[in-house]
Design an enzyme around this catalytic site. Sequence first.
Site, PDB file in Angstrom:
ATOM      1  N   LYS A  24      -0.694  -6.186  -8.129  1.00 51.95           N
ATOM      2  CA  LYS A  24      -0.999  -7.406  -7.351  1.00 51.95           C
ATOM      3  C   LYS A  24      -2.417  -7.888  -7.673  1.00 51.95           C
ATOM      4  O   LYS A  24      -2.657  -9.079  -7.849  1.00 51.95           O
ATOM      5  CB  LYS A  24      -0.850  -7.070  -5.866  1.00 51.95           C
TER       6      LYS A  24
ATOM      7  N   ARG B 211      -4.059 -10.299   3.664  1.00 51.79           N
ATOM      8  CA  ARG B 211      -4.515 -11.654   4.020  1.00 51.79           C
ATOM      9  C   ARG B 211      -3.371 -12.567   4.453  1.00 51.79           C
ATOM     10  O   ARG B 211      -3.623 -13.629   5.022  1.00 51.79           O
ATOM     11  CB  ARG B 211      -5.276 -12.286   2.845  1.00 51.79           C
TER      12      ARG B 211
ATOM     13  N   HIS C 175       0.841  -1.208   0.000  1.00 51.35           N
ATOM     14  CA  HIS C 175       0.000   0.000   0.000  1.00 51.35           C
ATOM     15  C   HIS C 175       0.879   1.262   0.000  1.00 51.35           C
ATOM     16  O   HIS C 175       0.591   2.227  -0.703  1.00 51.35           O
ATOM     17  CB  HIS C 175      -0.877   0.047   1.247  1.00 51.35           C
TER      18      HIS C 175
END
Length: 280
Positions: A149, A187, A37
């Site tokens: 991604k 995740r 991010h």
Amino acid sequence: MQVAQTIAAVREALDAARREARRIDLVPTMGALHAGHLSLVDAARRRGGCVVVSIFVNPTQFGPREDYHAYPRNLDADLDACRAAGVDVVFAPSVEEIYRPDRQTTIHVASVTERLCGPHRPGHFDGVALVVTKLFNIVRPHAAYFGEKDYQQLVMIRRLARDLDLDIEIVGCPIVREPDGLALSSRNAYLSAAERQRALAIYRALQKGADLVARGQRQAPALEAAMRNELLAAQVFDIDYTSVVDAETLAPVERVERPAVLAIAARIGRTRLIDNVRVE
Ligand code: AMP
């Protein structure tokens, strides 16, 4: 850094930037921020304008049996990370702020959402398209930054922006990986140590595919089988796909002749992971 929790507050926070004719760059996220991010934030910051990060775990992009409730949430840590990264405005709305219970409108991008993750996550891309369109209308940025991604998501948003004449530059940013190759993902926090080890097979399989392409193998079925075998050898059996698709249209290819993307989605334990590499 300003933190806005309502649409009115974020619009007000951006009024000053707009009055001064500063550019506005938006990084949409679901929080649990990591270096992936932050690489998008860096790309946005390099433009020299006002950088907005949205943090919103979007319920409409999760299926009923998916991990919406379990999804990692840590707003305080995310705000610290944004502050340290030089973000100007964080928009962190509640679900009620974004979704009226009586909403009627859906956004569906056809074709590019029909393959890869599409069949495995019904409704997912409609949920993403809806929230991204809303964030675009709320923030009205000059550019928005998305990671490769989530390659299919990036391609879909490019189409959305083009098809709806959004006049927002869509900037794709390279995948940030751990030193051992695992693509960073919120995740990954679900993985046990043993699962994390097994998850490395995903990148290994992609590298194997890319290596075969570099050595002259052009046949998609052979590449897909080689990737699948690499996963199976590492006891990764729950595979949604190992695919070779056109980099622009995401259509399946028989032979790699134009830029293509090797893409994998597989479940490691209960955690569904995706990754991809581009091949020329
Ligand atoms: P998410 O919070 O998972 O919705 O991701 C927000 C944005 O960060 C999306 O555009 C993702 O593609 C991007 N992103 C997530 N992980 C990575 C990564 N490892 N490298 C680059 N971008 C990423």
